[in-house]
Design an enzyme around this catalytic site. Sequence first.
Site, PDB file in Angstrom:
ATOM      1  N   LYS A  48       0.073   2.333  -6.824  1.00 42.94           N
ATOM      2  CA  LYS A  48      -1.081   1.547  -6.404  1.00 42.94           C
ATOM      3  C   LYS A  48      -2.345   1.964  -7.154  1.00 42.94           C
ATOM      4  CE  LYS A  48       0.700   0.425  -1.808  1.00 42.94           C
ATOM      5  NZ  LYS A  48       0.632   0.703  -0.356  1.00 42.94           N
ATOM      6  N   GLU A  62       4.427   5.989  -4.314  1.00 42.60           N
ATOM      7  CA  GLU A  62       3.819   4.682  -4.017  1.00 42.60           C
ATOM      8  C   GLU A  62       2.305   4.717  -4.227  1.00 42.60           C
ATOM      9  OE1 GLU A  62       3.229   1.660  -0.256  1.00 42.60           O
ATOM     10  OE2 GLU A  62       5.173   2.645  -0.480  1.00 42.60           O
ATOM     11  N   LYS A 106       3.264   3.661  13.558  1.00 46.47           N
ATOM     12  CA  LYS A 106       2.942   3.603  12.127  1.00 46.47           C
ATOM     13  C   LYS A 106       1.548   4.141  11.927  1.00 46.47           C
ATOM     14  CE  LYS A 106       1.920   0.362   8.342  1.00 46.47           C
ATOM     15  NZ  LYS A 106       1.896  -1.041   7.889  1.00 46.47           N
ATOM     16  N   GLU A 162       7.758  -2.008   8.854  1.00 42.41           N
ATOM     17  CA  GLU A 162       6.347  -1.770   8.540  1.00 42.41           C
ATOM     18  C   GLU A 162       5.587  -3.095   8.429  1.00 42.41           C
ATOM     19  OE1 GLU A 162       3.706   0.009   4.813  1.00 42.41           O
ATOM     20  OE2 GLU A 162       5.845   0.465   4.932  1.00 42.41           O
ATOM     21  N   GLU A 175      -4.951  -8.622  -0.850  1.00 44.18           N
ATOM     22  CA  GLU A 175      -4.649  -8.867   0.562  1.00 44.18           C
ATOM     23  C   GLU A 175      -5.753  -9.643   1.267  1.00 44.18           C
ATOM     24  OE1 GLU A 175      -2.668  -6.693   4.431  1.00 44.18           O
ATOM     25  OE2 GLU A 175      -3.148  -5.515   2.652  1.00 44.18           O
TER      26      GLU A 175
END
Length: 426
Positions: free
Chosen positions: A415, A411, A186, A275, A231
């Site tokens: 964001k 995406e 990744k 992911e 986060e």
Amino acid sequence: MTPLTLSSSADAPRQAARLVARTVRLDADTLARMPGGISALAGDSARVWMHPSAQLIAHGVAARLELPHGIEGGVAWIQEVLSSIGAADAVGRPGCGPVALGALPFDRTEPAALVIPAQLVGAAPDGTAWVTTIGEGAAPAPHLERAEGHRRSPDSFTLKSAVPHDEWCGRIAHAVADIQRGDLSKVVVARAVDVEANRPIVVEEVLRRLTALYPSCAIFHVDGFLGASPELLLSRRARAVSSHPLAGTYAVSADVDADRRFSEVLRRSAKDQREHRFVVEAVAAALAPECASLDVPSEPSILSLRNVMHLGTSIHGQLKEAAPDALTLAARLHPTPAVCGTPRDAAEAWLGAHEGIRRGLYAGIVGWVDARGDGDWFIGIRSATVDGARARMVAGVGVVAGSSPEAELVETQLKLQAMLAALIRP
């Protein structure tokens, strides 16, 4: 007072011992009388931390904590410096007494600095409020002053992608090919968009909008770097430690029933689950050696924000005796696969060769730590760097086997809306 400049030398605690901190409780009405409460103190020059768990507004600098070799050069000495400052704390809450706060870069080797503020106003979820002042030899009297709000906001804006869409999608296709070849599992690739306004951007207004739009996020501002991060990298309160890694994203609509269906699509997505698992396993592996117990749910939950939803796993643990402080623990976790990739070394090498932008503080860590070792550190995403009438917004996506360049571009656009909604008011 001239701020002290400290680094990881053996002499730093002795120099810090020249400082004296005094924390006193604020009357409940003091902040209540200000329109907007504690946020009324958050002018353009303030360092700001607003989260449901703690609110801190800092002004001035008592000491600057230099990290010439970045996080990689070690941060544990900062706790020793904080503990060396003489403190009279009449409140005793997390965030009281001497506090180091700020933002640290994505690149672990990039030079950085935190500050110990000369004055810090704090508030706890139960309404307890305080002010800490720090000075050399004696703590000065506190000075609470509402931020001035008479500046005109910009009303004309231009936006430009730092890299054309086709070129950026080509980089994603390159990453997918390298992953399929087995070079890495990744990699998180970022995209920057530059904003130019007709007048200087008013930081305090942007912070107010972010607070209104994203009340569950960490709203922050450090020297022009600002944002609303969802986060949590690491929170520490005594021996209780927690982290809330996110990975896997889907759009949010205005239809509750549709969003319920979208959340099930996200839960069942093999690509997003894979992911997400990379991140959870990395965080758990880094925390486990320091914990007497660690609870890692087997399945993620859905974190829904104004414009996107994420897969999230809420990790909780109890630290062993004499475990490191919040900043030291956060530095061990950073960067997680949520913002870098896995394996870490391979992902960092790929980004250095192909990403094409300097991240700076984007996707670094932002937060605070006190002399007890308590603190909160979030990942510096959903963010922008503001410089006068200009701002650079950055968003990243996790690329794994099966990723679609066009879907990843969409995406990033989702964001970026988090900052666009706060920065741009034509």
